[in-house]
Motif scaffolding. Structure first.
Motif, mmCIF file in Angstrom:
data_model
loop_
_atom_site.group_PDB
_atom_site.id
_atom_site.type_symbol
_atom_site.label_atom_id
_atom_site.label_comp_id
_atom_site.label_asym_id
_atom_site.label_seq_id
_atom_site.Cartn_x
_atom_site.Cartn_y
_atom_site.Cartn_z
ATOM 1 N N GLU A 1 -1.172 11.142 -7.685
ATOM 2 C CA GLU A 1 -2.269 11.295 -7.207
ATOM 3 C C GLU A 1 -2.390 10.273 -5.747
ATOM 4 N N ALA A 2 -2.178 9.169 -5.952
ATOM 5 C CA ALA A 2 -2.136 8.306 -4.773
ATOM 6 C C ALA A 2 -1.573 8.906 -3.481
ATOM 7 N N TYR B 1 -0.611 11.948 -2.987
ATOM 8 C CA TYR B 1 -1.470 13.115 -2.415
ATOM 9 C C TYR B 1 -2.728 12.512 -1.743
ATOM 10 N N ARG B 2 -3.433 11.616 -1.988
ATOM 11 C CA ARG B 2 -4.529 11.185 -1.537
ATOM 12 C C ARG B 2 -4.142 10.670 0.155
ATOM 13 N N GLU B 3 -3.066 9.858 0.350
ATOM 14 C CA GLU B 3 -2.249 9.659 1.474
ATOM 15 C C GLU B 3 -1.912 10.542 2.430
ATOM 16 N N THR C 1 0.745 -1.229 -0.165
ATOM 17 C CA THR C 1 0.024 0.076 -0.022
ATOM 18 C C THR C 1 0.854 1.176 -0.186
ATOM 19 N N TRP D 1 6.869 16.509 -3.627
ATOM 20 C CA TRP D 1 5.889 15.107 -3.161
ATOM 21 C C TRP D 1 6.051 14.301 -4.658
ATOM 22 N N ARG E 1 0.563 3.904 2.072
ATOM 23 C CA ARG E 1 0.609 3.727 3.125
ATOM 24 C C ARG E 1 1.732 3.219 3.984
ATOM 25 N N ALA F 1 -3.361 13.637 2.281
ATOM 26 C CA ALA F 1 -4.388 14.376 2.761
ATOM 27 C C ALA F 1 -5.213 13.577 3.886
ATOM 28 N N THR F 2 -4.931 12.047 3.768
ATOM 29 C CA THR F 2 -5.545 11.309 4.948
ATOM 30 C C THR F 2 -4.901 11.631 5.919
ATOM 31 N N ARG F 3 -3.440 11.369 6.147
ATOM 32 C CA ARG F 3 -2.633 11.663 7.023
ATOM 33 C C ARG F 3 -2.720 13.197 7.871
#
Length: 193
Positions: free
Chosen positions: A170-171, A173-175, A136, A158, A138, A177-179
């Motif tokens: 993009e993946a 950036y999503r991670e 993953t 990044w 993450r 944002a989740t953090r």
């Protein structure tokens, strides 16, 4: 100790350089399939070995900055297996392959230092391979972060980080944002107690 050893190898190999070369940001030093004729010492700037993946993304196999030896494993190949790109303006010392090979054959101390340097490069490559084997985004980001003392690069870097850990920007950036969202939630819970 390791940085002293690496600087020593850099200095020893640097004595064999026959010319300097300047690259502009984005300039290609060599392409996959080109014959290996030289080794490069990075005096300033940053270079990357980049391999294009079948789905169109790129994977950074090596990133080298000042006082680094670039594409050293190519010394033992007839042709390059990646593209080399300057990420910013770079100044290089160019060491002819044959000259380095002759020096390694004649100078036992240099050969031993070179072997130690390559062993360190293998350790770094294995670590990178372990990160890329994680499933993953993450997990990959956690492993990369642990190796860099928990410090993530600035937002402007990044995209490079995504390439380094083998995920799409993009993946990543999503991670990120989740953090940020999880960190904000923890902060709010601390104040609500």
């Amino acid at each position: 100790m390791i940085s002293i050893m690496l600087q020593h190898v850099f200095d020893q190999v640097g004595r064999l350089a026959q010319r300097a070369r300047r690259l502009a940001a984005g300039e290609i030093l060599f392409r996959s399939g080109d014959p290996v004729r030289s080794l490069f010492l990075v005096k300033s700037g940053h270079l990357e070995l980049v391999r294009m993946l079948p789905h169109g993304a790129s994977l950074i196999l090596q990133r080298t900055g000042p006082s680094g030896i670039f594409a050293e494993a190519s010394l033992f190949s007839d042709r390059y297996h990646c593209d080399a790109v300057a990420r910013d303006t770079a100044l290089l010392d160019v060491v002819p392959r044959r000259r380095l090979e002759a020096a390694l054959a004649e100078d036992r101390t240099l050969a031993r230092s070179w072997a130690a340097y390559l062993a360190r490069a293998v350790q770094e490559a294995r670590t990178r391979a372990e990160i890329l084997a994680l499933r993953t985004v993450r997990e990959r980001l956690d492993a990369w972060s642990a190796l860099h003392n928990g410090v993530l690069p600035a937002k402007g870097a990044w995209r490079q980080l995504a390439s380094e850990i083998g995920v799409s920007p993009e993946a990543l950036y999503r991670e990120m944002a989740t953090r940020r969202g999880a960190a904000g939630q923890r902060k709010r819970s601390l104040y609500s107690v």
